[in-house]
Motif scaffolding. Sequence first.
Motif, PDB file in Angstrom:
ATOM      1  N   TRP A 410       0.843  -1.202   0.000  1.00 58.45           N
ATOM      2  CA  TRP A 410       0.000   0.000   0.000  1.00 58.45           C
ATOM      3  C   TRP A 410       0.876   1.249   0.000  1.00 58.45           C
ATOM      4  CZ3 TRP A 410       0.403   3.670   3.830  1.00 58.45           C
ATOM      5  CH2 TRP A 410       1.087   3.275   4.987  1.00 58.45           C
ATOM      6  N   ARG A 413       2.335   2.207  -3.319  1.00 53.28           N
ATOM      7  CA  ARG A 413       1.270   2.542  -4.268  1.00 53.28           C
ATOM      8  C   ARG A 413       0.629   3.874  -3.931  1.00 53.28           C
ATOM      9  NH1 ARG A 413      -2.221  -1.919  -2.775  1.00 53.28           N
ATOM     10  NH2 ARG A 413      -3.744  -0.857  -4.045  1.00 53.28           N
ATOM     11  N   MET A 414       0.672   4.238  -2.631  1.00 49.00           N
ATOM     12  CA  MET A 414      -0.032   5.436  -2.194  1.00 49.00           C
ATOM     13  C   MET A 414       0.807   6.693  -2.420  1.00 49.00           C
ATOM     14  SD  MET A 414      -0.132   7.523   0.819  1.00 49.00           S
ATOM     15  CE  MET A 414       0.860   6.568   1.928  1.00 49.00           C
ATOM     16  N   LEU A 556      -1.779   0.372 -10.376  1.00 40.43           N
ATOM     17  CA  LEU A 556      -1.554   0.424  -8.929  1.00 40.43           C
ATOM     18  C   LEU A 556      -2.849   0.652  -8.163  1.00 40.43           C
ATOM     19  CD1 LEU A 556       1.750   2.490  -8.622  1.00 40.43           C
ATOM     20  CD2 LEU A 556       1.453   0.040  -8.452  1.00 40.43           C
ATOM     21  N   LEU A 557      -3.826   1.254  -8.846  1.00 42.20           N
ATOM     22  CA  LEU A 557      -5.128   1.484  -8.204  1.00 42.20           C
ATOM     23  C   LEU A 557      -5.881   0.178  -8.003  1.00 42.20           C
ATOM     24  CD1 LEU A 557      -6.637   4.503 -10.120  1.00 42.20           C
ATOM     25  CD2 LEU A 557      -5.928   4.432  -7.755  1.00 42.20           C
ATOM     26  N   ASN A 558      -5.538  -0.817  -8.799  1.00 46.32           N
ATOM     27  CA  ASN A 558      -6.392  -2.004  -8.840  1.00 46.32           C
ATOM     28  C   ASN A 558      -5.705  -3.257  -8.324  1.00 46.32           C
ATOM     29  OD1 ASN A 558      -8.797  -0.916 -10.056  1.00 46.32           O
ATOM     30  ND2 ASN A 558      -7.495  -0.493 -11.809  1.00 46.32           N
ATOM     31  N   PHE A 559      -4.766  -3.070  -7.420  1.00 44.93           N
ATOM     32  CA  PHE A 559      -4.011  -4.219  -6.954  1.00 44.93           C
ATOM     33  C   PHE A 559      -4.848  -5.197  -6.138  1.00 44.93           C
ATOM     34  CE2 PHE A 559       0.858  -3.736  -7.096  1.00 44.93           C
ATOM     35  CZ  PHE A 559       0.785  -3.588  -8.459  1.00 44.93           C
ATOM     36  N   GLU A 560      -5.887  -4.708  -5.468  1.00 46.68           N
ATOM     37  CA  GLU A 560      -6.644  -5.673  -4.651  1.00 46.68           C
ATOM     38  C   GLU A 560      -8.087  -5.787  -5.096  1.00 46.68           C
ATOM     39  OE1 GLU A 560      -6.118  -4.407  -0.588  1.00 46.68           O
ATOM     40  OE2 GLU A 560      -5.436  -2.518  -1.351  1.00 46.68           O
TER      41      GLU A 560
ATOM     42  N   LYS B  47      -9.822   4.010   1.061  1.00 48.59           N
ATOM     43  CA  LYS B  47      -8.872   3.494   0.069  1.00 48.59           C
ATOM     44  C   LYS B  47      -9.104   4.126  -1.295  1.00 48.59           C
ATOM     45  CE  LYS B  47      -7.384  -0.955   1.842  1.00 48.59           C
ATOM     46  NZ  LYS B  47      -7.616  -2.401   1.798  1.00 48.59           N
ATOM     47  N   VAL B  50      -7.491   7.599  -1.196  1.00 45.67           N
ATOM     48  CA  VAL B  50      -6.025   7.646  -1.226  1.00 45.67           C
ATOM     49  C   VAL B  50      -5.434   6.825  -2.375  1.00 45.67           C
ATOM     50  CG1 VAL B  50      -5.882   8.091   1.234  1.00 45.67           C
ATOM     51  CG2 VAL B  50      -5.734   5.746   0.402  1.00 45.67           C
ATOM     52  N   SER B  51      -6.231   6.548  -3.402  1.00 41.20           N
ATOM     53  CA  SER B  51      -5.715   5.906  -4.624  1.00 41.20           C
ATOM     54  C   SER B  51      -5.189   4.499  -4.402  1.00 41.20           C
ATOM     55  CB  SER B  51      -4.588   6.726  -5.253  1.00 41.20           C
ATOM     56  OG  SER B  51      -5.081   7.924  -5.723  1.00 41.20           O
ATOM     57  N   LEU B  52      -5.799   3.777  -3.478  1.00 40.41           N
ATOM     58  CA  LEU B  52      -5.421   2.372  -3.345  1.00 40.41           C
ATOM     59  C   LEU B  52      -6.466   1.469  -3.972  1.00 40.41           C
ATOM     60  CD1 LEU B  52      -3.968   2.259   0.271  1.00 40.41           C
ATOM     61  CD2 LEU B  52      -2.717   2.126  -1.882  1.00 40.41           C
ATOM     62  N   LEU B  53      -7.557   2.078  -4.409  1.00 36.49           N
ATOM     63  CA  LEU B  53      -8.663   1.312  -4.956  1.00 36.49           C
ATOM     64  C   LEU B  53      -9.366   2.223  -5.965  1.00 36.49           C
ATOM     65  CD1 LEU B  53      -9.527  -1.505  -3.991  1.00 36.49           C
ATOM     66  CD2 LEU B  53     -11.197  -0.415  -2.514  1.00 36.49           C
TER      67      LEU B  53
END
Lengths: 560, 240
Positions: A410, A413-414, A556-560, B47, B50-53
């Motif tokens: 995270w 990626r953040m 990187l936005l879609n890793f999970e 998320k 903060v651009s994790l999703l």
Amino acid sequence: MKEIMALTKLFINESWGFSKFLYNRTNNKKAFYKQLVPMIIVPIALIPAFFMYVSFYIALYAGLRMINQTSVFLSVGYILTIALIIIFGIMYILSEFYFSKNIEELIPLPILSRNIIISKFLSILVSEYVFTALIFVPALIIYGVGEGMGFVYACLSILMFLTVPVLPLALLTALIMLIMQSASIKGRQDMLRIIFAFLGIALIMSVQVWFGNHMGNANNVDFQNLMNNLLKNNESLLNTIGYFVPTSLLLAWTLNKITLMSLAWAASSVAINIIAFALMVLVGKRFYIKSIVRGKIIKKGKRLSQIETQKALGKKSHGVMAIFSMDLRLLLRTPIYFFNNVSVVIIVPACLLISLSFIKLTPEDFNSIRNFYTEMPILVNFILIAFFIFFGATTATTATTFSREGKASWLTRMIPISSKDQIIGRTSVAVIIESLGIVFTLIGVSFYIPLTLLSLVLTVILGILGSLPILLFGLFMDMNHPLLDWDNPQKAVKNNMNVVTTLFVGMAYIGLLLAVSGLLGYFINPWLGYGLFSVISGIMTVVFYKIIDKRLAVKLLNFE
Amino acid sequence: MLKLEQVSKTYGNKSEKAVDNISFQVYPGEIFGFVGPNGAGKTTTIKMIVSLLAPNSGKIIINGIDNQKNILEAKKQFSYVPDNPELFEKIKGIEYLKFMADVYEVPVAERQQLIEKYLAVFEIKEAVNDPIGSYSHGMKQKLALVGALIHDPQLFVLDEPMVGLDPKASFELKKIMREHCDRGRSVFFSTHVLDVAEKICDRIAIIKKGKIIEVGTMAEIREKAGSQESLENIFLELTE
Ligand SMILES: Nc1ncnc2c1ncn2[C@@H]1O[C@H](COP(=O)(O)OP(=O)(O)O)[C@@H](O)[C@H]1O
Ligand SMILES: [Mg+2]
């Protein structure tokens, strides 16, 4: 018994990720297919290699048959299997027993520690059976068919198949537990783990090299005599092999000729395996649980004074440098990563040098090697280039770069780091590791061939340039299919399909490119060969760079 | 400062949405609380901020920047501390902080001064040269907080910040949050600890099963509920 079964199932499930797979089937179709596709493609891709492996056995059997020495056939297969089990087993045992976090959750539960040990061992054993089925069963079948064996042979060989991995694994596990116990006292587990793993491999390698050398010398000294001996006496070679791996004799006595004694030998083989297994459980109960309960000791740094803290923060680095040093630190400080991604560049040149040093070259031999080089430098150069690129592809540094960060990914990626910085920083780590291999190789080669400056410059530059497309392809794969959901760093590299895909695709691509530019260089003009190689590598590098640069931020936005 | 417009998110091909068409705004200078029971969709929303999703639909604007159109710029506007900060175990605290300072391009003098200050505030100075793997949960959280504070972000995003902290640290954190907002910046944090929300937030949003059910100041929400009850009761009623 029920407990053992349940635990074993749990461990297997955990290390193979079945639950997640089944969950994805209903809840996340995309992720499910991402997992499923490589599961189908990789085995298919491996079929040719397996086919070659089986053909090797058939050829070996036919060859032995001609000199009337088929009795060693099974022993050769056995030794090969055991060697492979030991080499791969080290990492599996370490990771299941020592790197997996589940043990800390299990110890407080009312479960017999013996059962935990047995289950962990069984879960490794199951994977080893799959492995053994692929590498040893062909030998059993070829021998059985070749010798026209019957039903009893079939039954006994199934029994022997079941026992083959037990003994080496059990002894290896016991050994590892003993060493880990003494290692943990010193409080520097991680470093010792690396050293231990290396020593293990080195030991196996040197035994094999020594063994090969021993046999080789005999050949040189009195080839005729040895041949005569072999032709007369069917047992002498068998006994030589048995001298190095005594259990191979048990196997040979059981299966080579089916007599009543076969049953007795089979029984004693089973007995020895049971003893080894019991020994392992005993050692585990005595040392393993204790070393876990003592807790993982992490070496603390010394306290920093204010001035030291200020100094540590006193330099501003570029984003590329930040990513680069973080990635490199993780790689070098995590034993599993070090072993999987870095050690190749040390071990391979070292092994090559050691094995070469056993071949005694006369001054004439040296001369002919040198003449070969001066006459056809392009061949030597391309071989070196191929070797350097091999380091780039096998270390799989970029193919696991995101995966290695796991649940902490995270962070990278953040943060506001541009794709460019990410790509350059992460690829540079791979290039540095590769360069290490290049330096070692060049040192080794210089003992045999005095390379010209032109060769040095050409091979280093083209070697690195040629590996860039593969490195970037690895990054591309890992960007698309990162493996982040692990609790055991072993999985980030060992269960990672990106590694396999990158290796296969990379090798196929580079083999083709090297062949075409090598032929062009050899038959038409060397510079044309080098030129073509550089241009294609350059183009591929730019293309992959552009693709990744364009997609990374969104990926990187879609890793999970 | 932060604006969400009809944001939705579904995980995989699950039938129900984790976040269902939510919209709200956080203004400059305010502490905004994001309140809801477990599994309501708080972490998912954060998320996405903060651009994790990536959201399935909707828009998120941070300090005037669309975080899907201009990802890199948007990332520079905030800093984030997750509920369970998993950090690189093999990296030392000080190396982590230097990394964060480098990444956010904090000038040398400023980073030295701020890190010194926050390490003292959160009392983890002694551990800063140890590998993060040797830290307790709370220490990791404190380190992540220090790392998030060194670039003095426009928007400070925290997921369940009070959960792992000791009382002194959580007191200090509240103070820092307030100071941050007094300088015209904003704080957005999630919590299920209602006390905290009630005491320190300027405004709150209540989320339940992925939907926003109330947004406003405490007074406004009370008024709607038509009583002088504590947030606790209102919350229980609303999320029943
Ligand atoms: N990675 C994930 N995959 C599938 N479902 C998830 C995932 N993360 C969260 N969810 C689901 O989304 C919903 C919201 O979760 P979350 O945002 O973590 O809630 P909160 O933070 O408010 O407790 C829950 O129903 C949860 O089960
Ligand atoms: Mg949450």
